[in-house]
Design an enzyme around this catalytic site. Structure first.
Site, mmCIF file in Angstrom:
data_model
loop_
_atom_site.group_PDB
_atom_site.id
_atom_site.type_symbol
_atom_site.label_atom_id
_atom_site.label_comp_id
_atom_site.label_asym_id
_atom_site.label_seq_id
_atom_site.Cartn_x
_atom_site.Cartn_y
_atom_site.Cartn_z
ATOM 1 N N LEU A 1 2.315 3.405 7.868
ATOM 2 C CA LEU A 1 1.794 2.064 7.550
ATOM 3 C C LEU A 1 2.909 0.939 7.776
ATOM 4 O O LEU A 1 2.577 -0.232 7.662
ATOM 5 C CB LEU A 1 1.909 2.108 5.842
ATOM 6 C CG LEU A 1 0.598 2.989 5.349
ATOM 7 C CD1 LEU A 1 0.432 4.285 5.426
ATOM 8 C CD2 LEU A 1 0.516 2.505 3.776
ATOM 9 N N ILE B 1 0.975 -1.317 0.058
ATOM 10 C CA ILE B 1 -0.021 -0.029 0.063
ATOM 11 C C ILE B 1 0.891 1.298 0.117
ATOM 12 O O ILE B 1 0.552 2.283 -0.702
ATOM 13 C CB ILE B 1 -1.008 -0.112 1.129
ATOM 14 C CG1 ILE B 1 -1.981 -1.294 1.211
ATOM 15 C CG2 ILE B 1 -1.783 1.415 1.252
ATOM 16 C CD1 ILE B 1 -2.927 -1.344 2.200
ATOM 17 N N TYR C 1 -2.911 -10.126 16.293
ATOM 18 C CA TYR C 1 -2.706 -8.816 15.027
ATOM 19 C C TYR C 1 -3.895 -8.001 15.375
ATOM 20 O O TYR C 1 -3.837 -6.774 15.423
ATOM 21 C CB TYR C 1 -2.842 -9.646 13.716
ATOM 22 C CG TYR C 1 -2.835 -8.586 12.942
ATOM 23 C CD1 TYR C 1 -1.733 -7.449 12.491
ATOM 24 C CD2 TYR C 1 -3.888 -8.523 11.543
ATOM 25 C CE1 TYR C 1 -1.770 -6.675 11.574
ATOM 26 C CE2 TYR C 1 -3.692 -7.634 10.712
ATOM 27 C CZ TYR C 1 -2.839 -6.814 10.610
ATOM 28 O OH TYR C 1 -2.748 -5.954 9.441
#
Ligand code: UDP
Length: 335
Positions: free
Chosen positions: A76, A12, A149
């Site tokens: 990110l 991304i 996560y």
């Protein structure tokens, strides 16, 4: 404006860098190449408005300098992909929580706007679709590493919102839903690149579980457009916003779609979850984003249909293979 992208050589991140450069901005890119790749940004390296640093966000001094030089921080850098998470739970938790903490701390000194990349995983296994940003999170037990996560990303969100409320650091949180497109690697278990690779190789397409579980796939270019709009407006500050596409497809249907678009004769093979991941692995049956908030704040709705997304992934993977096949020939020709 100047943007710092942590994890900028990732899937991304590299698309985000591309969009920002296209729009005339300057980009500082920080990536330790743990899951990102220099290949992802090779085509951008000649751009005079891009500077990249192959280092970790654990390098506090460098991070502080880069944050100081930027107007906006797009965070990110994270451990991503269900397989990586199941295989390296310590790394997942540490990278995600400590990394975000460091970025927020560095940004806080001069109150730089921070975008935190979160994930639809935080919704866990809630049955209440579509998922709205203020819904409850329904996570499984701590004995199942998949949930580490989601929990680590939920802590990142708590941290970001706490910095906003307590220290007035402007923070925007985006929850990405199954983002796909060129340059995504199947190495960490993501379904679409896996299926396309298998179909192109004529290998069995491995559908985990019954294949009746569904997902909504969002083209990465739609996703980065949404991020851009979210950070270019003030109204998203202090908000958590879903980023995705709301067209739903089962994984079994996706396997058939990939087979059809690649004209592959690969058989479809059903693999039990315990074999694909770990014993007791829990998958979610449906995951659909509610996109009203994104649209209300930014006016944006995803544009790219799934067929086009699949075709682009196929095209990218085919080109990469052709390039790889050319290299030995080139080597022989050069003698
Ligand atoms: N999946 C699959 N075959 C694969 C990889 C994944 O059937 O080779 C399934 C996986 O079990 C899940 C869905 O595809 O139900 C999406 O998986 P992915 O890891 O891409 O994203 P997730 O939605 O799990 O974060």
């Amino acid at each position: 404006m100047r943007f710092l992208i942590t994890g900028g050589a990732g899937f991304i991140g590299s698309h985000l860098a591309e969009l920002l450069l296209e729009r005339g901005h300057a980009v500082l890119l920080l990536d330790d190449l743990s899951t990102g790749s220099i290949e992802n940004i090779r085509h951008l390296k000649g751009n005079g408005r891009l500077q990249y640093f192959l280092d970790s966000i654990a390098n506090r001094q460098l991070l502080a300098e880069l944050v100081d030089e930027s107007d906006v921080v797009l965070h990110l850098a994270a451990a991503v992909g269900v397989r990586l998470i199941v295989e390296s739970p310590v790394r997942t938790i540490e990278t995600n929580i400590e990394g975000t903490q460091r970025v927020l701390d560095a940004a806080c000194k001069k109150k730089k706007l921070v975008f935190i990349a979160s994930t639809s995983e935080v919704y866990g296994k809630s049955n209440q679709v579509p998922y709205r940003e203020d819904d409850d999170l329904v996570l499984g037990p701590t004995s199942k590493s998949r949930w580490s996560y989601a929990a680590s990303k939920a802590v990142d969100e708590f941290l970001g919102l706490a910095y906003w409320r307590e220290k007035k650091l402007p923070v925007v949180i985006g929850r990405f839903f199954n983002t796909v497109g060129p340059r995504q690697t199947g190495r960490y278990g993501m379904v679409l690149p896996n299926f396309v690779r298998q179909a192109l190789n004529g290998e069995p397409i491995t559908v985990f579980g019954t294949g009746k579980q569904s997902r909504c796939f969002c083209d990465v270019r739609d996703a980065v457009e949404a991020v851009y709009r979210l950070v270019m407006t003030d109204v998203a500050i202090g908000e958590v916003v879903n980023i995705g596409n709301d067209r739903e497809i089962t994984i079994e249907e996706l396997a058939h779609l990939v087979r059809q678009r690649t004209r592959s004769t690969s058989p479809i093979q059903y693999v039990p979850y315990e074999q694909a991941y770990e014993p007791g692995f829990e998958d979610m049956m449906r995951r659909v984003p509610a996109l009203e908030k994104l649209e209300r704040l930014t006016g944006f709705r995803p544009q790219v249909p799934l067929e086009t997304i699949v075709d682009r992934v196929v095209e990218h993977m085919t080109e990469k293979r052709q390039a790889a096949a050319m290299v030995p020939e080139l080597g022989r020709a050069l003698g």
